[in-house]
Design a protein around this motif. Structure first.
Motif, PDB file in Angstrom:
ATOM      1  N   ALA A   1       0.834  -1.207   0.000  1.00  0.00           N
ATOM      2  CA  ALA A   1       0.000   0.000   0.000  1.00  0.00           C
ATOM      3  C   ALA A   1       0.867   1.255   0.000  1.00  0.00           C
ATOM      4  O   ALA A   1       0.588   2.232  -0.713  1.00  0.00           O
ATOM      5  N   MET A   2       1.945   1.242   0.786  1.00  0.00           N
ATOM      6  CA  MET A   2       2.849   2.399   0.825  1.00  0.00           C
ATOM      7  C   MET A   2       3.581   2.567  -0.502  1.00  0.00           C
ATOM      8  O   MET A   2       3.701   3.678  -1.031  1.00  0.00           O
ATOM      9  N   TYR A   3       4.073   1.469  -1.049  1.00  0.00           N
ATOM     10  CA  TYR A   3       4.791   1.556  -2.326  1.00  0.00           C
ATOM     11  C   TYR A   3       3.878   2.034  -3.456  1.00  0.00           C
ATOM     12  O   TYR A   3       4.302   2.818  -4.316  1.00  0.00           O
ATOM     13  N   GLN A   4       2.623   1.563  -3.462  1.00  0.00           N
ATOM     14  CA  GLN A   4       1.689   2.001  -4.502  1.00  0.00           C
ATOM     15  C   GLN A   4       1.411   3.496  -4.391  1.00  0.00           C
ATOM     16  O   GLN A   4       1.342   4.196  -5.405  1.00  0.00           O
ATOM     17  N   ARG A   5       1.261   3.958  -3.171  1.00  0.00           N
ATOM     18  CA  ARG A   5       1.037   5.395  -2.974  1.00  0.00           C
ATOM     19  C   ARG A   5       2.259   6.192  -3.415  1.00  0.00           C
ATOM     20  O   ARG A   5       2.126   7.218  -4.102  1.00  0.00           O
ATOM     21  N   ALA A   6       3.446   5.724  -3.018  1.00  0.00           N
ATOM     22  CA  ALA A   6       4.673   6.421  -3.400  1.00  0.00           C
ATOM     23  C   ALA A   6       4.856   6.407  -4.912  1.00  0.00           C
ATOM     24  O   ALA A   6       5.250   7.412  -5.521  1.00  0.00           O
ATOM     25  N   LEU A   7       4.569   5.267  -5.542  1.00  0.00           N
ATOM     26  CA  LEU A   7       4.727   5.155  -6.994  1.00  0.00           C
ATOM     27  C   LEU A   7       3.823   6.137  -7.725  1.00  0.00           C
ATOM     28  O   LEU A   7       4.269   6.853  -8.632  1.00  0.00           O
ATOM     29  N   ALA A   8       2.554   6.197  -7.321  1.00  0.00           N
ATOM     30  CA  ALA A   8       1.624   7.126  -7.969  1.00  0.00           C
ATOM     31  C   ALA A   8       2.079   8.570  -7.794  1.00  0.00           C
ATOM     32  O   ALA A   8       2.020   9.386  -8.727  1.00  0.00           O
ATOM     33  N   GLY A   9       2.574   8.883  -6.601  1.00  0.00           N
ATOM     34  CA  GLY A   9       3.035  10.246  -6.338  1.00  0.00           C
ATOM     35  C   GLY A   9       4.285  10.601  -7.123  1.00  0.00           C
ATOM     36  O   GLY A   9       4.396  11.690  -7.692  1.00  0.00           O
ATOM     37  N   TYR A  10       5.240   9.671  -7.160  1.00  0.00           N
ATOM     38  CA  TYR A  10       6.471   9.926  -7.899  1.00  0.00           C
ATOM     39  C   TYR A  10       6.214  10.049  -9.403  1.00  0.00           C
ATOM     40  O   TYR A  10       6.838  10.869 -10.087  1.00  0.00           O
ATOM     41  N   GLU A  11       5.326   9.218  -9.927  1.00  0.00           N
ATOM     42  CA  GLU A  11       5.000   9.315 -11.345  1.00  0.00           C
ATOM     43  C   GLU A  11       4.443  10.696 -11.676  1.00  0.00           C
ATOM     44  O   GLU A  11       4.761  11.278 -12.719  1.00  0.00           O
ATOM     45  N   LYS A  12       3.635  11.218 -10.765  1.00  0.00           N
ATOM     46  CA  LYS A  12       3.031  12.528 -10.968  1.00  0.00           C
ATOM     47  C   LYS A  12       4.054  13.648 -10.801  1.00  0.00           C
ATOM     48  O   LYS A  12       4.087  14.612 -11.587  1.00  0.00           O
ATOM     49  N   ALA A  13       4.898  13.520  -9.767  1.00  0.00           N
ATOM     50  CA  ALA A  13       5.823  14.610  -9.433  1.00  0.00           C
ATOM     51  C   ALA A  13       7.112  14.561 -10.238  1.00  0.00           C
ATOM     52  O   ALA A  13       7.663  15.611 -10.600  1.00  0.00           O
ATOM     53  N   LEU A  14       7.615  13.360 -10.541  1.00  0.00           N
ATOM     54  CA  LEU A  14       8.940  13.218 -11.131  1.00  0.00           C
ATOM     55  C   LEU A  14       8.933  12.591 -12.514  1.00  0.00           C
ATOM     56  O   LEU A  14       9.922  12.693 -13.238  1.00  0.00           O
ATOM     57  N   GLY A  15       7.813  11.919 -12.857  1.00  0.00           N
ATOM     58  CA  GLY A  15       7.729  11.251 -14.147  1.00  0.00           C
ATOM     59  C   GLY A  15       8.037   9.766 -14.023  1.00  0.00           C
ATOM     60  O   GLY A  15       8.681   9.328 -13.064  1.00  0.00           O
ATOM     61  N   PRO A  16       7.621   8.982 -14.988  1.00  0.00           N
ATOM     62  CA  PRO A  16       7.729   7.524 -14.891  1.00  0.00           C
ATOM     63  C   PRO A  16       9.146   6.986 -15.048  1.00  0.00           C
ATOM     64  O   PRO A  16       9.404   5.834 -14.662  1.00  0.00           O
ATOM     65  N   VAL A  17      10.059   7.764 -15.618  1.00  0.00           N
ATOM     66  CA  VAL A  17      11.407   7.231 -15.858  1.00  0.00           C
ATOM     67  C   VAL A  17      12.427   7.719 -14.825  1.00  0.00           C
ATOM     68  O   VAL A  17      13.606   7.370 -14.912  1.00  0.00           O
ATOM     69  N   HIS A  18      11.981   8.496 -13.859  1.00  0.00           N
ATOM     70  CA  HIS A  18      12.903   8.967 -12.822  1.00  0.00           C
ATOM     71  C   HIS A  18      13.397   7.782 -11.992  1.00  0.00           C
ATOM     72  O   HIS A  18      12.691   6.783 -11.811  1.00  0.00           O
ATOM     73  N   ALA A  19      14.609   7.899 -11.471  1.00  0.00           N
ATOM     74  CA  ALA A  19      15.220   6.788 -10.724  1.00  0.00           C
ATOM     75  C   ALA A  19      14.370   6.375  -9.524  1.00  0.00           C
ATOM     76  O   ALA A  19      14.217   5.170  -9.248  1.00  0.00           O
ATOM     77  N   ARG A  20      13.814   7.343  -8.808  1.00  0.00           N
ATOM     78  CA  ARG A  20      12.987   6.993  -7.645  1.00  0.00           C
ATOM     79  C   ARG A  20      11.736   6.238  -8.069  1.00  0.00           C
ATOM     80  O   ARG A  20      11.337   5.268  -7.419  1.00  0.00           O
ATOM     81  N   THR A  21      11.124   6.700  -9.134  1.00  0.00           N
ATOM     82  CA  THR A  21       9.913   6.045  -9.636  1.00  0.00           C
ATOM     83  C   THR A  21      10.214   4.604 -10.029  1.00  0.00           C
ATOM     84  O   THR A  21       9.477   3.679  -9.668  1.00  0.00           O
ATOM     85  N   ARG A  22      11.299   4.419 -10.768  1.00  0.00           N
ATOM     86  CA  ARG A  22      11.651   3.066 -11.220  1.00  0.00           C
ATOM     87  C   ARG A  22      11.988   2.155 -10.038  1.00  0.00           C
ATOM     88  O   ARG A  22      11.642   0.976 -10.043  1.00  0.00           O
ATOM     89  N   ARG A  23      12.642   2.718  -9.027  1.00  0.00           N
ATOM     90  CA  ARG A  23      13.014   1.908  -7.862  1.00  0.00           C
ATOM     91  C   ARG A  23      11.778   1.418  -7.113  1.00  0.00           C
ATOM     92  O   ARG A  23      11.711   0.259  -6.679  1.00  0.00           O
ATOM     93  N   ILE A  24      10.781   2.312  -6.954  1.00  0.00           N
ATOM     94  CA  ILE A  24       9.544   1.904  -6.284  1.00  0.00           C
ATOM     95  C   ILE A  24       8.824   0.838  -7.105  1.00  0.00           C
ATOM     96  O   ILE A  24       8.289  -0.136  -6.556  1.00  0.00           O
TER      97      ILE A  24
END
Length: 204
Positions: free
Chosen positions: A168-191
């Motif tokens: 649940a935490m990872y899904q929330r973080a992933l959705a937020g990072y995709e919105k804030a940083l984009g889908p190819v950002h390192a943080r997004t990919r790591r999540i």
């Protein structure tokens, strides 16, 4: 550039003038970035002693040096010393700025990271929950500081053997990072990778 500036300030203003101490702190930051922790600590300790003398133990400039030492000790694996500095910084920030200021919340989150590194998962969880509530209030649910703490909680729950909560935490973080940083950002990919790993475990 810093060294001649420091020498000039020491001569013109004195060793303990706040402008001199500011340059001492800047040199400490430089040494830290250069991977020279011993030299960085010497500069930070000098700046800390000077600020305590000139401004008092609870002044923001003093507390910022305390925080710098906390991060330095933590990076060196000196977890006991880091915890003492974090606790001091937190008490000072709480008094000077209040519980919801970003500096306070950052220190709470950093304490959570420290406890996590020490294997004190219950204590780490309390710090993460506290900083998360503060970040949500101060910055909103989609700010990267908020999302970083959500990610921290995902890691914590995963280590505690709580895959449902971690997911649940990872899904929330992933959705937020995709919105804030984009889908190819390192943080997004790591999540995304962490979520995939959890899904593989679930299928097994």
């Amino acid at each position: 550039m810093y060294q001649p500036a420091l020498a000039g300030k020491e001569k013109a203003l004195g060793l303990d003038h706040t402008s001199t101490l500011g340059t001492v702190n800047s040199i400490g930051n430089l040494y830290k970035d250069q991977g020279k922790p011993k030299e960085a600590e010497e500069m930070y300790q000098r700046a800390l002693a000077g600020y305590e003398k000139a401004l008092g133990p609870d002044h923001m400039s003093t507390l910022n040096i305390v925080n710098n030492l906390s991060l330095l000790f933590s990076n060196q694996g000196k977890l006991k010393e880091a915890e003492a500095m974090y606790q001091r910084a937190l008490a000072g920030y709480m008094k000077a700025l209040g519980p919801d200021h970003i500096s306070t919340l950052n220190t709470i989150n950093n304490l959570g990271n420290l406890y996590y590194d020490q294997g004190k998962l219950k204590a780490a969880g309390k710090m993460y929950q506290r900083s998360l509530a503060g970040y949500e209030k101060a910055l909103g649910p989609d700010h990267t500081c908020t999302l970083n703490t959500v990610n921290n909680l995902g890691n914590l729950y995963s280590d505690q053997g709580k895959p449902k909560e971690a997911k649940a935490m990872y899904q929330r973080a992933l959705a937020g990072y995709e919105k804030a940083l984009g889908p190819v950002h390192a943080r997004t990919r790591r999540i995304a990778e962490m979520l995939n790993a959890l899904s593989v475990v679930d299928r097994k």
